[in-house]
Scaffold this motif. Structure first.
Motif, PDB file in Angstrom:
ATOM      1  N   THR A   1      15.093  75.241  -5.352  1.00 33.43           N
ATOM      2  CA  THR A   1      15.955  74.173  -5.861  1.00 33.43           C
ATOM      3  C   THR A   1      15.125  73.057  -6.478  1.00 33.43           C
ATOM      4  O   THR A   1      14.009  72.785  -6.041  1.00 33.43           O
ATOM      5  N   VAL A   2      15.688  72.437  -7.510  1.00 31.94           N
ATOM      6  CA  VAL A   2      15.080  71.272  -8.159  1.00 31.94           C
ATOM      7  C   VAL A   2      16.188  70.276  -8.457  1.00 31.94           C
ATOM      8  O   VAL A   2      17.352  70.660  -8.622  1.00 31.94           O
ATOM      9  N   PRO A   3      15.884  68.966  -8.517  1.00 27.92           N
ATOM     10  CA  PRO A   3      16.914  67.963  -8.831  1.00 27.92           C
ATOM     11  C   PRO A   3      17.606  68.261 -10.159  1.00 27.92           C
ATOM     12  O   PRO A   3      16.940  68.570 -11.152  1.00 27.92           O
ATOM     13  N   ALA A   4      18.912  68.149 -10.179  1.00 28.07           N
ATOM     14  CA  ALA A   4      19.685  68.527 -11.365  1.00 28.07           C
ATOM     15  C   ALA A   4      19.269  67.806 -12.647  1.00 28.07           C
ATOM     16  O   ALA A   4      19.177  68.443 -13.699  1.00 28.07           O
ATOM     17  N   PRO A   5      19.011  66.491 -12.630  1.00 26.50           N
ATOM     18  CA  PRO A   5      18.714  65.824 -13.910  1.00 26.50           C
ATOM     19  C   PRO A   5      17.406  66.274 -14.557  1.00 26.50           C
ATOM     20  O   PRO A   5      17.182  66.001 -15.733  1.00 26.50           O
ATOM     21  N   MET A   6      16.544  66.985 -13.842  1.00 23.10           N
ATOM     22  CA  MET A   6      15.239  67.350 -14.367  1.00 23.10           C
ATOM     23  C   MET A   6      15.265  68.557 -15.288  1.00 23.10           C
ATOM     24  O   MET A   6      14.306  68.790 -16.026  1.00 23.10           O
ATOM     25  N   THR A   7      16.337  69.342 -15.264  1.00 22.73           N
ATOM     26  CA  THR A   7      16.353  70.607 -15.994  1.00 22.73           C
ATOM     27  C   THR A   7      17.568  70.704 -16.904  1.00 22.73           C
ATOM     28  O   THR A   7      18.596  70.055 -16.687  1.00 22.73           O
ATOM     29  N   SER A   8      17.463  71.555 -17.911  1.00 20.13           N
ATOM     30  CA  SER A   8      18.612  71.777 -18.791  1.00 20.13           C
ATOM     31  C   SER A   8      19.768  72.405 -18.019  1.00 20.13           C
ATOM     32  O   SER A   8      20.935  72.076 -18.256  1.00 20.13           O
ATOM     33  N   ALA A   9      19.469  73.303 -17.081  1.00 21.62           N
ATOM     34  CA  ALA A   9      20.534  73.927 -16.283  1.00 21.62           C
ATOM     35  C   ALA A   9      21.263  72.881 -15.449  1.00 21.62           C
ATOM     36  O   ALA A   9      22.497  72.892 -15.354  1.00 21.62           O
TER      37      ALA A   9
END
Length: 264
Positions: free
Chosen positions: A138-146
């Motif tokens: 998992t990664v923080p949502a705002p960091m990725t295009s997805a």
């Protein structure tokens, strides 16, 4: 002839399922009390009370502390979500393979977990170097295009809260502040897909597009990410292709623009 010892668990399970089905059809804003459940099912109140306490202990039902009414429990919702995601992965995998065949780059199916993005499935070209896998990460949502695609239907206030928590994201060399990301998410709604250029990680670019279910809700994102030297010059082409494939997957999940929210 079966013994009563063999029949008892089956009968008990049927009784519990009847209770759960009754709770599933109850008003979602409220619930049902013990007396009402006993009345509807034609059983003793004491029997219903014991059964509901047992279901509550297992997370299958929960009781409101103020109204004392019962509703379905967290465990049933968790099981339903996991089952739905298993089906989603099965249906989506051929679409991910099509993306790999067209772009010759690794493709991912991502979902939202709270305010983080979780990769459910990755498909790579046969020649791809097997480095760090993203499945289960998992990664923080705002960091990725997805992530930006997955929250693109959020209400403005919810988006502001999410981005305020993130602030200026300490990722790639082109990481942007929250105000810039709000404008970017508005652009995603108009364009239909998201693109990042070295914002998550130096030298990495990516595109994502939303997958919708029969209600029109965004339930997943198809993502392609690769080194800038390979994908950077065709990022918009990859974005349009990803959008097309995501729309086709959405249609298989039952989403039809004419009968719900428009594809964007």
């Amino acid at each position: 002839m079966r013994s009563s010892r063999t029949q008892a668990p089956s009968a008990g399970l049927r009784r519990d399922l009847e209770i759960l089905e009754l709770l599933a059809n109850a008003d979602p804003q409220g619930g049902l009390g013990v007396s009402r459940i006993a009345e509807i099912l034609g059983r003793e109140k004491s029997q219903m009370s014991r059964a509901l306490k047992a279901l509550e202990a297992e997370g299958m039902a929960e009781r409101d502390g103020e109204t004392l009414e019962y509703r379905l429990g967290w465990r049933l919702y968790a099981l339903a979500a996991r089952g739905g995601e298993t089906r989603l992965v099965q249906i989506a995998t051929p679409y991910l393979r099509r993306m790999v065949g067209a772009l010759n780059e690794t493709t991912h199916l991502c979902v939202l977990r709270g305010s983080a993005v979780l990769t459910l499935r990755s498909v790579s070209p046969s020649h791809a170097f097997r480095g760090l896998g993203w499945e289960g990460v998992t990664v923080p949502a705002p960091m990725t295009s997805a992530g930006r695609v997955l929250v693109s239907d959020w209400e403005p206030q919810a988006l502001r809260s999410l981005l305020a928590e993130a602030g200026t994201l300490p990722a790639g060399p082109r990481a942007r502040a929250a105000d810039d990301l709000l404008a970017e998410i508005a652009g995603i709604r108009r364009r239909g897909y998201a693109a990042v250029n070295e914002e998550f990680e130096e030298g990495l670019v990516g595109v994502s597009a939303p997958v919708r279910d029969f209600r029109g809700a965004i339930v997943a994102a198809i993502n392609v990410s690769a080194p800038k030297g390979r994908l950077g010059s065709r990022l918009d082409d990859a974005g349009r292709l990803t959008l097309t494939v995501a729309q086709e997957l959405s249609a298989e999940l039952g989403f039809h623009p004419s009968g719900g929210r428009p594809l964007r």
